[in-house]
Enzyme design. Structure first.
Site, mmCIF file in Angstrom:
data_model
loop_
_atom_site.group_PDB
_atom_site.id
_atom_site.type_symbol
_atom_site.label_atom_id
_atom_site.label_comp_id
_atom_site.label_asym_id
_atom_site.label_seq_id
_atom_site.Cartn_x
_atom_site.Cartn_y
_atom_site.Cartn_z
ATOM 1 N N ASP A 89 -4.484 5.689 4.645
ATOM 2 C CA ASP A 89 -4.614 5.139 3.294
ATOM 3 C C ASP A 89 -3.233 4.731 2.786
ATOM 4 O O ASP A 89 -2.249 5.462 2.950
ATOM 5 C CB ASP A 89 -5.252 6.172 2.355
ATOM 6 C CG ASP A 89 -5.743 5.540 1.072
ATOM 7 O OD1 ASP A 89 -6.978 5.443 0.901
ATOM 8 O OD2 ASP A 89 -4.906 5.119 0.237
ATOM 9 N N ILE A 90 -3.171 3.579 2.135
ATOM 10 C CA ILE A 90 -1.902 3.035 1.652
ATOM 11 C C ILE A 90 -1.349 3.841 0.465
ATOM 12 O O ILE A 90 -0.150 3.786 0.181
ATOM 13 C CB ILE A 90 -2.097 1.541 1.276
ATOM 14 C CG1 ILE A 90 -0.798 0.773 1.358
ATOM 15 C CG2 ILE A 90 -2.765 1.370 -0.070
ATOM 16 C CD1 ILE A 90 -0.978 -0.732 1.340
ATOM 17 N N HIS A 121 -16.298 2.709 3.076
ATOM 18 C CA HIS A 121 -15.239 3.455 3.758
ATOM 19 C C HIS A 121 -15.396 4.933 3.487
ATOM 20 O O HIS A 121 -15.844 5.343 2.419
ATOM 21 C CB HIS A 121 -13.853 2.977 3.306
ATOM 22 C CG HIS A 121 -13.682 2.917 1.831
ATOM 23 N ND1 HIS A 121 -14.132 1.854 1.080
ATOM 24 C CD2 HIS A 121 -13.146 3.796 0.955
ATOM 25 C CE1 HIS A 121 -13.858 2.077 -0.202
ATOM 26 N NE2 HIS A 121 -13.270 3.264 -0.304
HETATM 27 P P1 AMP Z 1 -12.087 3.673 -3.105
HETATM 28 O O1 AMP Z 1 -11.556 4.083 -4.446
HETATM 29 O O2 AMP Z 1 -13.049 4.672 -2.524
HETATM 30 O O3 AMP Z 1 -12.623 2.270 -3.093
HETATM 31 O O4 AMP Z 1 -10.833 3.758 -2.142
HETATM 32 C C1 AMP Z 1 -10.156 2.653 -1.637
HETATM 33 C C2 AMP Z 1 -8.959 3.188 -0.919
HETATM 34 O O5 AMP Z 1 -8.416 2.155 -0.134
HETATM 35 C C3 AMP Z 1 -7.849 3.699 -1.833
HETATM 36 O O6 AMP Z 1 -7.564 5.052 -1.526
HETATM 37 C C4 AMP Z 1 -6.682 2.768 -1.529
HETATM 38 O O7 AMP Z 1 -5.433 3.420 -1.585
HETATM 39 C C5 AMP Z 1 -7.026 2.296 -0.125
HETATM 40 N N1 AMP Z 1 -6.478 1.000 0.258
HETATM 41 C C6 AMP Z 1 -6.556 -0.160 -0.427
HETATM 42 N N2 AMP Z 1 -5.970 -1.154 0.253
HETATM 43 C C7 AMP Z 1 -5.500 -0.610 1.405
HETATM 44 C C8 AMP Z 1 -4.817 -1.128 2.534
HETATM 45 N N3 AMP Z 1 -4.453 -2.419 2.620
HETATM 46 N N4 AMP Z 1 -4.501 -0.274 3.534
HETATM 47 C C9 AMP Z 1 -4.847 1.029 3.462
HETATM 48 N N5 AMP Z 1 -5.516 1.575 2.426
HETATM 49 C C10 AMP Z 1 -5.844 0.762 1.408
#
Ligand code: AMP
Length: 112
Positions: free
Chosen positions: A30-31, A99
């Protein structure tokens, strides 16, 4: 889905630190990690949210959990990690490609 960031991670258009990939799923860090171990497991197939899962997706959703648990163990949190799917904006979902969060290694108590 052309405008989906996780589909772009699947195709390699957007870079990600991948932990695992096969023909059906990808796992990547996760970023914006919420704990020392925080990665996501996604199906390569675009499904927007848990509510969109159908019977034909049962196998890949099971694989996501199996792969996530194995990677959690490989990253030192076999003794405790959270497995989270957010569904919908009201639950905090911000990326509309299904996810599974795997979150572990947290020192503070879990909020819920
Ligand atoms: P959600 O709130 O369940 O939709 O979580 C989305 C997750 O995706 C969050 O924890 C973000 O930090 C993560 N995220 C968004 N863009 C990226 C990316 N490019 N690479 C890795 N993680 C990401």
């Amino acid at each position: 889905m052309s405008d989906c960031i996780f589909c772009k991670i699947v195709t390699g258009e957007i870079p990600a630190k991948k932990l695992y990939e096969d023909d059906e799923v990808v796992a990547f860090w996760d970023i914006a990690p919420q704990a020392p171990v925080h990665f996501l497991v996604i199906p390569k197939k675009h499904l927007a949210a848990p509510v969109d899962v159908t019977e034909q997706d049962d196998q890949v959703i099971g694989k996501m959990i199996r792969v996530g648990a194995r990677l959690a163990a490989e990253n030192g949190v076999a003794d405790g990690f959270r497995v989270i799917f957010n569904n919908g904006k009201k639950a905090g979902q911000v990326v509309f490609h299904i996810h599974m969060h795997i979150i572990g290694g947290r020192e503070k108590p879990w909020p819920m």
